[in-house]
Each structure stands twice: as structure tokens, then as C-alpha cells.
Design an enzyme around this catalytic site. Structure first.
Site, PDB file in Angstrom:
ATOM      1  N   PRO A 149       0.852  -1.191   0.000  1.00 14.81           N
ATOM      2  CG  PRO A 149       0.054  -0.983   2.188  1.00 14.81           C
ATOM      3  CD  PRO A 149       0.842  -1.892   1.304  1.00 14.81           C
ATOM      4  CG  ASP A 201       4.937  -1.468   2.841  1.00 12.24           C
ATOM      5  OD1 ASP A 201       3.737  -1.344   3.151  1.00 12.24           O
ATOM      6  OD2 ASP A 201       5.474  -2.573   2.588  1.00 12.24           O
ATOM      7  CG  HIS A 202       0.072   3.462   5.334  1.00 12.05           C
ATOM      8  ND1 HIS A 202       0.384   3.523   6.671  1.00 12.05           N
ATOM      9  CD2 HIS A 202      -0.843   4.444   5.127  1.00 12.05           C
ATOM     10  CE1 HIS A 202      -0.310   4.486   7.246  1.00 12.05           C
ATOM     11  NE2 HIS A 202      -1.058   5.073   6.329  1.00 12.05           N
ATOM     12  NE  ARG A 203       2.894  -4.300   3.067  1.00 13.17           N
ATOM     13  CZ  ARG A 203       3.544  -5.297   2.457  1.00 13.17           C
ATOM     14  NH1 ARG A 203       2.990  -6.492   2.369  1.00 13.17           N
ATOM     15  NH2 ARG A 203       4.739  -5.084   1.946  1.00 13.17           N
ATOM     16  CB  THR A 212       6.677   3.310   8.726  1.00 15.00           C
ATOM     17  OG1 THR A 212       6.867   4.402   9.625  1.00 15.00           O
ATOM     18  CG2 THR A 212       6.826   3.785   7.296  1.00 15.00           C
TER      19      THR A 212
END
Length: 420
Positions: A217, A389-391, A393
Site C-alpha cells: 500500500p 510502505d504503509h504496512r 510505517t
């Protein structure tokens, strides 16, 4: 009988495209002699003979894409006494004649020139395809590209010159020949269309980008940085040290990555863990004729700005002529994309999977800036994009990361203090 197979010569390699054979059936080959040139997802590479002997069979034709593990050809070892005989036969087969235009008369247009051994040709797969379509012997084409690389334009020019010579002798034959060439072209909706093979490096880039987009994401945080002081500092030292701003970018990033290790990490979902890498291996997205390549500066956090500059220059030069080794293109922990020199003012780049972040540097240009005292001054401003990567951080960490990077570049003296 020894089978020569396509083996994995690079991390994650799954297939390769056979470009050129340097040998043919019946030839004698020495151990470690280059025998075939192929295009992998990241580079043009050569396979060498694992043993000396006679080439018995060649199973794969040029231009074919094959998976790793496929047998390309077989070599039969020969006794030493038979070697001389085979070598003599090979030399006779390698001595051949080529046609060169010398007059307007087709019958007197040829002269014979001896060429010893197979010739190494620098040309992209698409260029070779065009040469085959135009029935051009690519070994006769003089390359105008870098390091003698043959371009599509070179092939078309050769074909045009050849046809012009033929026209002077027989315009009817030229028309027939041209019609036969045109029949080989691809057409869509009655309009001529050039077809670019979707394989090799382009196909592998597509696979990796698709994996990244569908797995990660992506979030893009953008900031502007005042480059004025850094550019002044670089100008002051340029007479003694020719260092690019990209070298300063990389060194500043290694400092920020040490302070924010979550951006120098890799996520393993199966093990449910985030691996924080101890070393900063910086990948440099590099545009080449055959597509994107990412050479890697290993342990950049332990190197000086001058060492980074030297290694970066060497790697990028190798990338542009397809001379990078697999080791020089693997193992990156964070990637940069310096697109500013090309004119970019902004972008939302895709992360170099399986990394968790990428930073892009855009065009630096002079702009009016309002100071805290409400004065208008001219400053050199650059936009940057941090993709993460929003998973792994969140936005707050991304802002802190970028602010720290911004502070180091806007105050070069602070950057030097951090290096001491």
C-alpha cells in the site's frame, strides 16, 4: 556429452532471451570460451563453455525466450589429437566473405574481406529483430550509439543505403524486394504498427512493478527543500573536488536511515516480522536504452562522500553499457531516483520491492520565496517525494524522516558535523 543449460546468473532470474551465438554446430570450443549472449531481466550476459570439445547440437534458436534450466546446446569432449583437426575445420568455416557496395553495378558491388572468428555485436533485442525483418546482416552495420552500439536507426540507414544502390541497377528488383519486406510487417486496422517484443528486461520490470503495486500500500509524502546553501558549498569546493549533489543526497540519507531504521527495512509477512537492516545499501534507479536498472552502492553508510561519488559514477557508467554484474545489482535496502536532471518537478514512484521506501529528487529551480520577515528573495528550490510502505510505517514517521533529511541539505555545515 555435456549439456549447457540456462542457469540463474542473477537474483530472482526466471528466464532469458537468446540473443546471439558466437559458435555454431561442429565448432571446437575451449573451456570458458564465450559461446552465447543472452538478455536476462537485468542485463546482457554471456554464457561460457563448461568444457572444451565440439558443439554437437544447438537446440534453441536466436530470439527465443527460455526458462532457467533449459538445455541450450550440447558439447562433446574430444581427445587432444582430434583438437587440431577440429580447429582447422573451424577456421575454414569462420573465414567467410561479406558484400560491400563498390559500384553501381550489382555484379561488381562485392569485394571479399576475411573476418576471423565470430564478431561481438552490441545491439538490443528489438534492434536485432528489425535487422532480421529487413534482411540486414547486423555484423555489417556500423553502430553510432555509445561504445559502438547499433541502434534501430543504424539498421534502417543501412537498409536504405543498400536499397539505393540496388535502385541504380534495377528499380524493378527493388520494388519486388520492398514489397516482400512490407508483407512481413504487422498491421492493425489497416495501419502499419511497429511491434516491440514484451520480454527480457522490460518484461521483468513489469513483473516486479506489478508485484510491488499489488503487494505494497503505497503512500507518497512530498516536501520542498531549499538547495541554495548546498549548491553554494558545492560551487566553492568544485575546483578541488568534483562532487555531484546526488552524492550529498546519498550521504544525508544514510544518516537519516541510521536515525529512522524503519525505512531501511524489509517486511516478511510469512514470519510476521520486520527486519531492520544494519547496513545501508543504496540502490540508484538508472535509465538505460533497454529499461530501468538499479545498481547498488553497498555499505554507503560507511563511505565518504567522495567514495560514494566515485562508486556511483562507475556503477552508472557500467549500467548504461550493460556491464553490471549480478552482485552490483542486488541487495539494496533503500532506493533513490534522481529524476531532476531530466526535468521532473514531481512524481509518485513505485517502491523497489521488497524494500519499504524510496525517495525521488526532482528538478531544482530558482523561485521567489517569502522569508519570516515577509521579504521576497530568490532561492533554489527542489521537490522531493518519499514513497513508503504503509504496512510498515506511518505518515508521522515519514514526515519526521523527510524533515531531518531537509535540515541536513539546507545546512551543509550541519551535514559535515554529522560526518565527524
Amino acid at each position: 556429452m555435456v549439456e549447457v543449460k540456462l542457469h540463474d546468473i542473477g537474483e530472482g532470474m526466471t528466464e532469458g532471451n537468446i540473443l546471439t551465438y558466437f559458435i555454431k554446430k561442429g565448432d571446437w570450443v575451449e573451456e570458458d570460451q564465450p559461446i552465447v549472449e543472452l538478455q536476462t531481466e537485468k542485463m546482457v550476459a554471456e554464457l561460457t563453455a563448461p568444457t572444451k570439445g565440439i558443439v554437437k547440437e544447438i537446440f534453441i534458436t536466436e530470439g527465443t525466450t527460455i526458462p532457467v534450466g533449459t538445455t541450450i546446446l550440447t558439447i562433446e569432449s574430444e581427445r587432444g589429437s582430434e583438437k587440431n583437426e577440429s580447429s582447422e575445420m573451424q577456421q575454414k568455416e569462420y573465414d567467410y566473405s561479406v558484400q560491400l557496395a563498390t559500384s553501381d553495378d550489382p555484379e561488381t558491388q562485392t569485394k571479399h574481406k576475411k573476418i576471423k572468428g565470430p564478431k561481438r555485436i552490441k545491439a538490443a533485442p528489438y534492434t536485432r529483430k528489425i535487422a532480421r525483418e529487413l534482411e540486414v546482416d547486423i555484423e555489417l552495420v556500423e553502430g553510432s550509439g555509445k561504445d559502438g552500439r547499433i541502434t534501430v536507426e543504424d539498421v534502417h540507414q543501412f537498409a536504405q543505403d543498400r536499397e539505393s544502390a540496388a535502385t541504380k541497377s534495377d528499380s524493378t528488383n527493388k520494388q519486388i524486394h520492398w514489397q516482400s519486406l512490407m508483407e512481413k510487417r504487422e498491421f492493425h486496422n489497416n495501419e502499419e504498427a511497429n511491434i516491440i517484443p514484451f520480454k527480457g528486461r522490460r518484461k521483468q520490470i513489469a513483473k516486479k512493478m506489478t508485484t510491488s503495486v499489488y503487494t505494497i500500500p503505497h503512500v507518497h509524502h512530498m516536501e520542498e527543500i531549499d538547495m541554495t546553501e548546498l549548491l553554494h558549498f558545492r560551487k566553492e569546493i568544485k575546483s578541488d573536488l568534483d562532487v555531484s549533489v546526488a552524492a550529498f543526497f546519498i550521504k544525508a540519507l544514510t544518516i537519516v536511515l541510521r536515525e529512522h531504521p524503519i525505512f531501511n527495512a524489509k517486511l516478511n509477512e510469512e514470519k510476521e516480522e520486520i527486519r531492520l537492516e544494519k547496513a545501508a545499501h543504496i540502490g540508484i534507479a538508472t535509465d538505460t536504452e533497454d529499461g530501468l536498472i538499479v545498481p547498488v552502492i553497498k555499505n554507503a553508510d560507511k563511505k565518504s562522500i567522495l567514495a560514494i561519488q566515485k562508486e556511483m559514477k562507475e556503477l552508472m557508467n557500467k549500467a548504461r553499457v550493460d556491464k553490471l554484474s549480478p552482485k552490483e545489482m542486488t541487495g539494496s535496502t533503500f532506493t533513490i531516483s534522481n529524476v531532476g536532471p531530466m526535468g521532473s518537478i514531481g512524481a509518485t514512484p513505485i517502491i523497489n520491492y521488497p524494500e519499504v521506501a524510496l525517495m525521488a529528487f526532482h528538478k531544482t529551480k530558482k523561485m521567489p520565496v517569502v522569508t519570516d520577515d515577509d521579504e521576497i528573495i530568490i532561492r533554489s528550490m527542489m521537490n522531493v517525494t518519499l514513497t513508503f510502505d504503509h504496512r510498515v510505517t506511518d505518515g508521522g514517521n515519514a514526515i519526521n524522516f523527510t524533515n531531518r533529511f531537509k535540515a541536513l541539505l539546507e545546512n551543509p555545515k550541519l551535514l559535515l558535523v554529522e560526518l565527524s
